[in-house]
Design an enzyme around this catalytic site. Structure first.
Site, PDB file in Angstrom:
ATOM      1  N   SER A   1       0.927  -1.257  -0.007  1.00  0.00           N
ATOM      2  CA  SER A   1      -0.004  -0.068  -0.048  1.00  0.00           C
ATOM      3  C   SER A   1       0.784   1.388   0.100  1.00  0.00           C
ATOM      4  O   SER A   1       0.365   2.263  -0.207  1.00  0.00           O
ATOM      5  CB  SER A   1      -0.870   0.056   1.248  1.00  0.00           C
ATOM      6  OG  SER A   1      -0.105   0.091   2.458  1.00  0.00           O
TER       7      SER A   1
ATOM      8  N   VAL B   1      -0.110 -11.284   6.668  1.00  0.00           N
ATOM      9  CA  VAL B   1       0.583 -12.121   6.214  1.00  0.00           C
ATOM     10  C   VAL B   1       1.188 -13.235   7.290  1.00  0.00           C
ATOM     11  O   VAL B   1       1.686 -14.526   6.978  1.00  0.00           O
ATOM     12  CB  VAL B   1       1.685 -11.902   5.307  1.00  0.00           C
ATOM     13  CG1 VAL B   1       1.321 -11.238   4.082  1.00  0.00           C
ATOM     14  CG2 VAL B   1       2.478 -10.639   6.126  1.00  0.00           C
TER      15      VAL B   1
ATOM     16  N   TYR C   1      15.760  -6.778  13.244  1.00  0.00           N
ATOM     17  CA  TYR C   1      15.370  -6.692  11.514  1.00  0.00           C
ATOM     18  C   TYR C   1      16.642  -7.612  10.691  1.00  0.00           C
ATOM     19  O   TYR C   1      16.194  -8.274   9.750  1.00  0.00           O
ATOM     20  CB  TYR C   1      15.560  -5.236  11.304  1.00  0.00           C
ATOM     21  CG  TYR C   1      15.299  -4.954   9.732  1.00  0.00           C
ATOM     22  CD1 TYR C   1      14.005  -5.145   9.070  1.00  0.00           C
ATOM     23  CD2 TYR C   1      16.331  -4.818   8.860  1.00  0.00           C
ATOM     24  CE1 TYR C   1      13.788  -4.936   7.751  1.00  0.00           C
ATOM     25  CE2 TYR C   1      16.163  -4.510   7.629  1.00  0.00           C
ATOM     26  CZ  TYR C   1      14.847  -4.571   7.165  1.00  0.00           C
ATOM     27  OH  TYR C   1      14.843  -4.287   5.670  1.00  0.00           O
TER      28      TYR C   1
END
Length: 254
Positions: free
Chosen positions: A14, A62, A160
Site C-alpha cells: 500500500s 501475512v 530486523y
C-alpha cells in the site's frame, strides 16, 4: 511466462517500496494483487494508479495462514487464474532510525520474534498458499525482500537483520526444493531507500553519508529496487534461483 501473463502478489504494497513494486509490475502489464494490513485507502490509491481492471487491493495479515489462503483464493477468483509470482515485501512494526533502536543490553526476544514472524513466517505462509497452483503451471516466481545490512550491519537493527538473514536461508532452501517444479526463488536486498514511510525517521545526514560513500553517488530509490525485482519475475531469469542480489548503488559489493 511473460510478464503480462502473470498474476503478481506484492505483500505490504500500500506504500513505500511495496507500492513502487506493485506499480512497476502494473507498467509491464501484469495483474497485481495489492496486499495491505491496515492502509486500505493507500492500497486503493495504488490500485487506481495501476488501473482497476488490472489490480485489486486485498487485506490480509501475512502472519495468519488462513487470511493468506483466503487472499490467494480471492485473487484467483477475481482474475480467473492463480497467483504466479509472489513478492514477500511486508515489513512488520519497524522504522529505520538507528538512534532509537534497542541494543544488546536492552533488546528483548519479542522484538526478534516480531521480525522473524514478519520475514520468515509470512514468506512461509505465502509459499504454502501458492505452491500447488505453481506446480500445476510448472511456473512460479518467488522474490523475497532482504537488506544489505545483513552483509554490512552498520546500524543496530539487530532484530530486523536477524529476520532477513533467516529469510536468506529460507530462500535458498526453497530454491532447492521447488526448482524441479519450475519455481524460482530469489532475494533482492536494497539499502536505505530515499524515501519511504519506514525510512522517514532516518536523519538526513545518514542519507548524505550513504550518498558520499556509494560508488554511484546516489541513494537507492524504491523504483531502483523494483526494477531489479522485475528481472527475477521475467523470462530472463529462468536460469537463476537461490540468489541474493544486492541493489544499493555498489555500497556493498559481494
Amino acid at each position: 511466462m511473460e510478464m503480462n501473463e502473470q498474476v503478481v502478489l506484492v505483500t505490504g504494497s500500500s506504500r513505500g517500496l511495496g507500492a513502487a513494486i506493485a506499480k512497476a509490475f502494473g507498467q509491464v502489464g501484469a495483474k497485481v494483487v495489492v496486499n495491505y494490513f491496515s492502509s486500505k485507502e493507500k492500497a486503493e490509491e495504488v490500485v487506481e494508479q495501476i488501473g482497476n481492471d488490472q489490480a485489486i487491493a486485498l487485506k490480509a495479515d501475512v502472519r495468519n495462514q488462513t487470511e493468506v489462503n483466503n487472499m490467494f483464493q480471492h485473487a484467483k477468483d477475481h482474475f480467473g487464474q492463480p497467483i504466479s509470482t509472489i513478492v514477500n515485501n511486508a515489513l512488520i512494526d519497524f522504522t529505520f532510525n538507528g538512534d532509537e533502536r534497542n541494543k544488546l543490553d536492552t533488546i528483548g526476544w519479542d522484538e526478534f520474534q516480531t521480525q522473524l514472524d514478519g520475514s520468515v513466517k509470512a514468506a512461509l505462509h505465502t509459499l504454502q498458499a501458492g505452491r500447488n497452483d505453481m506446480v500445476k503451471q510448472q511456473f512460479g516466481r518467488i522474490i523475497n525482500i532482504g537488506t544489505n545490512l545483513v552483509q554490512n550491519p552498520v546500524v543496530p537493527y539487530h532484530d530486523y537483520n536477524t529476520g532477513k538473514a533467516a529469510l536468506i536461508g529460507l530462500t535458498r532452501s526453497m530454491a532447492k526444493e521447488l526448482g524441479a517444479d519450475g519455481i524460482g526463488v530469489n532475494m533482492v536486498s536494497g539499502g536505505l531507500l530515499r524515501k519511504t514511510d519506514a525510512s522517514a525517521a532516518t536523519p538526513d545526514e545518514v542519507f548524505n553519508i550513504i550518498e558520499e560513500g556509494t560508488p554511484l553517488q546516489k541513494v537507492t530509490t524504491p523504483e531502483d529496487v523494483a526494477n531489479a525485482i522485475l528481472f527475477f519475475a521475467s523470462p530472463w531469469s529462468r536460469a537463476v534461483t537461490g540468489q541474493n542480489l544486492i541493489v544499493d548503488g555498489g555500497l556493498v559489493m559481494k
